[in-house]
Design an enzyme around this catalytic site. Structure first.
Site, PDB file in Angstrom:
ATOM      1  N   LEU A 141       4.760   1.148  -3.933  1.00  7.37           N
ATOM      2  CA  LEU A 141       6.030   0.579  -4.408  1.00  7.37           C
ATOM      3  C   LEU A 141       5.807  -0.725  -5.159  1.00  7.37           C
ATOM      4  O   LEU A 141       6.729  -1.491  -5.390  1.00  7.37           O
ATOM      5  CB  LEU A 141       6.979   0.356  -3.222  1.00  7.37           C
ATOM      6  CG  LEU A 141       7.290   1.625  -2.415  1.00  7.37           C
ATOM      7  CD1 LEU A 141       8.188   1.301  -1.234  1.00  7.37           C
ATOM      8  CD2 LEU A 141       7.939   2.687  -3.291  1.00  7.37           C
ATOM      9  N   GLY A 201       0.800  -1.223   0.000  1.00  8.39           N
ATOM     10  CA  GLY A 201       0.000   0.000   0.000  1.00  8.39           C
ATOM     11  C   GLY A 201       0.830   1.271   0.000  1.00  8.39           C
ATOM     12  O   GLY A 201       0.329   2.352   0.240  1.00  8.39           O
ATOM     13  N   ASP A 228       5.058  -1.093 -13.888  1.00 12.97           N
ATOM     14  CA  ASP A 228       5.561  -1.708 -12.656  1.00 12.97           C
ATOM     15  C   ASP A 228       6.227  -3.053 -12.925  1.00 12.97           C
ATOM     16  O   ASP A 228       7.334  -3.330 -12.440  1.00 12.97           O
ATOM     17  CB  ASP A 228       4.408  -1.878 -11.660  1.00 12.97           C
ATOM     18  CG  ASP A 228       3.704  -0.558 -11.385  1.00 12.97           C
ATOM     19  OD1 ASP A 228       4.315   0.495 -11.611  1.00 12.97           O
ATOM     20  OD2 ASP A 228       2.538  -0.586 -10.961  1.00 12.97           O
ATOM     21  N   SER A 231       4.023  -3.611  -4.511  1.00 18.42           N
ATOM     22  CA  SER A 231       4.174  -4.917  -3.859  1.00 18.42           C
ATOM     23  C   SER A 231       3.409  -5.990  -4.630  1.00 18.42           C
ATOM     24  O   SER A 231       3.844  -7.138  -4.698  1.00 18.42           O
ATOM     25  CB  SER A 231       3.679  -4.840  -2.417  1.00 18.42           C
ATOM     26  OG  SER A 231       2.360  -4.347  -2.382  1.00 18.42           O
TER      27      SER A 231
HETATM   28  C1  GLA Z   1       0.355   2.424 -11.003  1.00 15.83           C
HETATM   29  C2  GLA Z   1       0.141   1.514 -12.192  1.00 15.83           C
HETATM   30  C3  GLA Z   1       1.120   1.823 -13.323  1.00 15.83           C
HETATM   31  C4  GLA Z   1       1.149   3.304 -13.644  1.00 15.83           C
HETATM   32  C5  GLA Z   1       1.265   4.133 -12.368  1.00 15.83           C
HETATM   33  C6  GLA Z   1       1.126   5.603 -12.640  1.00 15.83           C
HETATM   34  O1  GLA Z   1       1.589   2.154 -10.399  1.00 15.83           O
HETATM   35  O2  GLA Z   1       0.289   0.159 -11.815  1.00 15.83           O
HETATM   36  O3  GLA Z   1       0.792   1.047 -14.455  1.00 15.83           O
HETATM   37  O4  GLA Z   1       0.024   3.677 -14.397  1.00 15.83           O
HETATM   38  O5  GLA Z   1       0.295   3.777 -11.405  1.00 15.83           O
HETATM   39  O6  GLA Z   1       2.208   6.068 -13.350  1.00 15.83           O
END
Ligand code: GLA
Length: 386
Positions: free
Chosen positions: A129, A126, A176, A131
């Site tokens: 980062l 939360g 991510d 997770s």
């Molecule tokens: C979250 C989403 C990503 C991206 C960011 C914003 O982390 O998982 O795909 O859209 O928000 O940049």
């Protein structure tokens, strides 16, 4: 090479709970986004890096279709006797993430085996980062290897996105998991989200006399619904109105014309995405030239754009950013999807203690929960440990 600390413990814990040794142990990191927010699903540019906080999974394939999943944290593990849990309606807690991955693999026609899985993770949950992606990436690596499915990194990126979008229910992009799968020590991942092409860009704050601090505001957020989905929807609507495939195709020079075609709020959303893409390109250029000392103003501008145009910040994030800047950080911004989570502050090593204590005091004065402040640096991407 010896497996890193903790691997042996995870192996023996696995043996204890499942009664047999795992086939292997895989690890995938969380991520911090240096710059490029809400640009990924607009087919734009991002510049995240993998961090040294990771999810680890010990996995053993089973001869039957039973799925058993346990974690070392809390009692949210699940034991189930068949594969019918590949159903978003019944998946609960952290098990959504591994189940989502198995489901996404099944959607690609990959036969999903029964397996025993033990999860351990030190990626704060939360906190913005990622997770959840750390868990998904560790699992997809494990299953890809154990089943010989032969997925490329690009395939794994898309499969985990499918898991998030259609199983977990968060309409997120590909940043991510790309950071987690492709990260490298000392490098940020410059990713073109249109074609997944990647360039690793040097980012060694400490060699430049700086530290990158994460300030976890403890305001928890979820991207499954609410503001994140609404932002994505307005970007897609704007692309339609402007007659482009995605907002990636709108340049800073097109903004004036776009202003005449869109309502004020939608125009502000577009202006964030368009200028943010531009800031990513500028940041890459500066990192490859003058180094981390040169990027502070771009981090600040990114935060202002998210606060004012995209409207995804919150009072705690703004306070973290403003206090860090006043305490000596050379640039600061919220990181991740917004509405809570963490900010980053690029800080001269000599000002680190001041920033830490100023932020703690400012949060206490405002009556907010105590934030957690820690250093991060770019670390290795997902891999097999043992
Ligand atoms: C979250 C989403 C990503 C991206 C960011 C914003 O982390 O998982 O795909 O859209 O928000 O940049």
């Amino acid at each position: 090479m010896n497996p890193p600390p903790g691997t042996k413990e995870l192996r023996s814990r696995f043996k204890e709970v499942f009664g047999a040794a795992p086939d292997g142990v895989w690890q995938a990191p969380g991520r911090v986004n240096l710059i490029g927010e809400h640009t990924d699903y607009n087919e734009g540019f991002v510049l995240p890096f993998a961090i040294d906080r990771t999810a680890r999974v010990a996995v053993r394939l089973r001869p039957d279709s039973t799925l058993r999943m346990l974690s070392t944290f809390g009692n949210q593990g699940l034991t189930t006797a068949d594969a019918c849990v590949l159903d978003p309606a019944t998946a609960r807690g952290w098990t959504k993430y591994p189940l989502g991955v198995l489901w996404a693999l099944e959607q690609r026609g990959i036969a999903v085996p029964g397996l025993d899985l033990l999860l351990d993770s030190d990626v704060p949950r939360g906190a913005g980062l990622s997770s959840s992606h750390a868990i998904e990436c560790a699992i997809i690596l494990a299953v890809n290897e154990l089943t010989g499915a032969g997925l490329s990194v690009e395939d794994m990126v898309l499969a985990t996105q499918r898991a998030e979008n259609d199983f977990v229910g968060a309409p997120t992009g590909i940043m991510d998991q790309s950071a987690s799968l492709r990260g490298a020590a000392g490098r940020a991942v410059f990713l073109d989200c249109r074609d997944q092409s990647v360039r690793l860009v040097p980012f060694d704050a400490e060699a430049a006399g700086l530290v990158l601090l994460v300030i976890d505001t403890k305001v928890s957020h979820s991207h499954a619904g609410g503001g994140y989905a609404a932002r994505r929807a307005s970007c897609e609507l704007a692309a339609d109105v402007l007659g482009v495939r995605a907002l990636r195709d709108v340049g800073v020079r097109d903004l004036e014309e776009a202003a005449g075609l869109l309502d004020t709020e939608t125009f502000h959303r577009v202006r964030h995405v368009v200028t943010e893409n531009d800031r990513v390109l500028q940041t890459v250029e500066l990192l490859e030239g003058d180094g981390p000392q040169a990027i502070g103003a771009l981090l600040d501008a990114s935060h202002a754009s998210m606060r004012d145009d995209f409207e995804i910040s919150c009072p705690e994030l703004d306070l973290a950013v403003d206090t860090a800047r006043a305490g000596g950080a050379i640039g600061a911004r919220m990181t991740g999807g917004g509405f809570g989570g963490a900010a980053i502050a690029l800080t001269p090593a000599g000002a680190e203690q001041r920033v830490r204590s100023d932020v703690g005091r400012a949060f206490a004065r405002a009556g907010y929960a105590a934030p957690e402040v820690f250093r991060v640096r770019p670390a290795a991407g997902a891999r097999r440990l043992d």
